[in-house]
Design a protein around this motif. Structure first.
Motif, mmCIF file in Angstrom:
data_model
loop_
_atom_site.group_PDB
_atom_site.id
_atom_site.type_symbol
_atom_site.label_atom_id
_atom_site.label_comp_id
_atom_site.label_asym_id
_atom_site.label_seq_id
_atom_site.Cartn_x
_atom_site.Cartn_y
_atom_site.Cartn_z
ATOM 1 N N HIS A 138 60.390 6.868 71.900
ATOM 2 C CA HIS A 138 59.436 6.366 70.911
ATOM 3 C C HIS A 138 58.724 5.088 71.339
ATOM 4 N N GLN A 139 59.142 4.525 72.480
ATOM 5 C CA GLN A 139 58.526 3.288 72.986
ATOM 6 C C GLN A 139 58.538 2.198 71.911
ATOM 7 N N VAL A 140 59.745 1.930 71.391
ATOM 8 C CA VAL A 140 59.910 0.953 70.308
ATOM 9 C C VAL A 140 60.867 -0.149 70.753
ATOM 10 N N PRO A 141 60.762 -1.345 70.147
ATOM 11 C CA PRO A 141 61.708 -2.413 70.458
ATOM 12 C C PRO A 141 63.078 -2.144 69.836
ATOM 13 N N VAL A 142 64.107 -2.529 70.565
ATOM 14 C CA VAL A 142 65.485 -2.327 70.116
ATOM 15 C C VAL A 142 66.197 -3.676 70.083
ATOM 16 N N LEU A 143 67.017 -3.871 69.067
ATOM 17 C CA LEU A 143 67.770 -5.111 68.887
ATOM 18 C C LEU A 143 69.262 -4.814 68.821
ATOM 19 N N LEU A 144 70.043 -5.516 69.628
ATOM 20 C CA LEU A 144 71.488 -5.513 69.474
ATOM 21 C C LEU A 144 71.813 -6.656 68.513
ATOM 22 N N GLY A 145 71.957 -6.302 67.240
ATOM 23 C CA GLY A 145 72.015 -7.297 66.180
ATOM 24 C C GLY A 145 73.339 -8.028 66.074
ATOM 25 N N GLU A 146 74.427 -7.352 66.481
ATOM 26 C CA GLU A 146 75.741 -7.989 66.488
ATOM 27 C C GLU A 146 76.534 -7.485 67.677
ATOM 28 N N PHE A 147 77.207 -8.393 68.361
ATOM 29 C CA PHE A 147 78.152 -8.065 69.418
ATOM 30 C C PHE A 147 78.952 -9.322 69.711
ATOM 31 N N GLY A 148 80.188 -9.162 70.145
ATOM 32 C CA GLY A 148 81.011 -10.314 70.461
ATOM 33 C C GLY A 148 82.439 -9.888 70.700
ATOM 34 N N CYS A 149 83.196 -10.765 71.326
ATOM 35 C CA CYS A 149 84.616 -10.527 71.593
ATOM 36 C C CYS A 149 85.418 -11.649 70.949
ATOM 37 N N ILE A 150 86.421 -11.283 70.222
ATOM 38 C CA ILE A 150 87.183 -12.200 69.384
ATOM 39 C C ILE A 150 87.800 -13.355 70.188
ATOM 40 N N GLY A 151 87.937 -14.489 69.535
ATOM 41 C CA GLY A 151 88.467 -15.677 70.186
ATOM 42 C C GLY A 151 89.932 -15.590 70.573
#
Length: 359
Positions: free
Chosen positions: A280-293
């Motif tokens: 679709h040639q659209v922008p993509v966002l990885l809105g949340e990601f992380g590794c616990i402390g």
């Protein structure tokens, strides 16, 4: 060409508040936090908002002005430091992404009051903040519609409500079932050229959420430290327990955990997102990601390094979870991580910050 968005989440301020008090709203985040984010080299803040923090449907004027003024300040501070601000409806009327609260979800039923409240919220938010060109509107956090058509239909109804007051602001739409990658192919391509399509990624959950207090089964069956890259062995006892308890959320999250985990496996998991982006040639966002402390510093760094490798390879926008506290913070002032190896004497995780800055 659309600008790129790279930043952090301000979770824990107007969402998932650990201790509500007047001092919290006055001091948890201040102008200095916006200044610091800009100084660190980011250009975007995702601001999660639980609807009941900002709206009271028992009043004639449903927007709580005192709380709305807090958001006003956030918008202005973001403007002053050249930052984009994503207003994310984190918990919505008739909907919570928290599986412990999901039995009460009725947002998907048009006959309930929840949908009308939902639309009224977006009318009010777009009226108040649509005039600010640094504001983006994220329809909802981690939708859990039983059928993907229900989520697509709700978004389809919401876009015109926002567009009536915010013609040029970007709208962010997340994939169904907690923003999972494998539901991305069910997401509709909407007839609006200012939509950013979003997903969340915390796989493998046994790495990114190791020792998490809110996952009882991790505590019970997998209490030790988990390595990455590495091998996750047989999880049949956990899966059997989940089926016995009919825990749809936990089973959905844990079902594909076994086997070797590395960059190649994560890249393969992202394929539905990458296919949608390319088609679709659209922008993509990885809105949340992380590794616990709780994870070892080297494990946190290796996992995050692989995520950033894919972000750069596929030109994906991102907002890291989380800026402050909530187990994943770049900064953590809570007691639980007081002597944690991930944080220096200023309570900043400099290793994670440096990896994010490698954008």
């Amino acid at each position: 060409m659309m600008m790129k968005f790279y930043g952090v989440n301000f979770g824990g301020f107007l969402s998932q508040i650990e201790e509500k008090s007047e001092d919290h709203y006055a001091s948890f985040l201040t102008e200095q936090d916006f200044k610091r984010v800009q100084r660190w080299g980011f250009n975007t803040i995702r601001l999660p908002i639980d609807y009941f923090e900002l709206f009271d449907f028992t009043q004639n004027e449903i927007m709580i002005e005192k709380k709305a003024h807090i958001v006003d300040k956030c918008v202005i501070w973001a403007q002053e430091y050249g930052l984009k601000l994503i207003l994310n409806l984190h918990k919505a009327p008739g909907h919570s992404f928290d599986h412990n609260e999901s039995d009460a979800n009725d947002l998907w039923d048009p006959k309930t009051e929840s949908q009308q409240k939902f639309f009224e919220i977006w009318k009010k938010l777009s009226e108040r903040f649509g005039k600010f060109d640094n504001v983006l509107f994220e329809v909802m956090n981690e939708p859990t519609a039983p059928f993907p058509e229900q989520w697509n239909e709700l978004v389809e109804k919401t876009i015109p409500i926002i567009r009536k007051n915010a013609r040029n602001n970007y709208i962010v739409v997340e994939s169904n079932m907690w923003g999972q990658v494998d539901t991305f192919s069910d997401l509709k391509k909407f007839k609006d050229d200012k939509i950013i399509y979003s997903f969340h990624f915390y796989q493998p959950i046994l790495v990114t959420h190791q020792k998490a207090e809110w996952f009882r089964l991790i505590q019970e069956y997998y209490p030790g430290y988990v390595e990455y890259p590495g091998e996750i062995p047989n999880l049949d006892p956990i899966l059997r327990e989940m089926k016995k308890q009919e825990s749809e959320h936990d089973f959905f999250i844990f079902k594909n955990q076994m086997g070797k985990w590395d960059l190649q496996r994560i890249e393969a998991m992202w394929q539905p997102v990458l296919d949608f982006q390319r088609k679709h040639q659209v922008p993509v966002l990885l809105g949340e990601f992380g590794c616990i402390g709780y994870a070892k510093p080297e494990v946190r760094s290796r996992w995050l390094g692989d995520i950033m490798t894919l972000i750069k390879k596929y030109d994906i926008n991102f907002t890291y979870w989380n800026y402050k506290n909530l187990h994943f913070g770049l900064i953590d002032n809570s007691l639980r991580f007081q002597k944690n190896a991930n944080y220096n004497d200023k309570r900043i995780d400099t290793r994670t910050l440096e990896i994010l800055q490698s954008k």
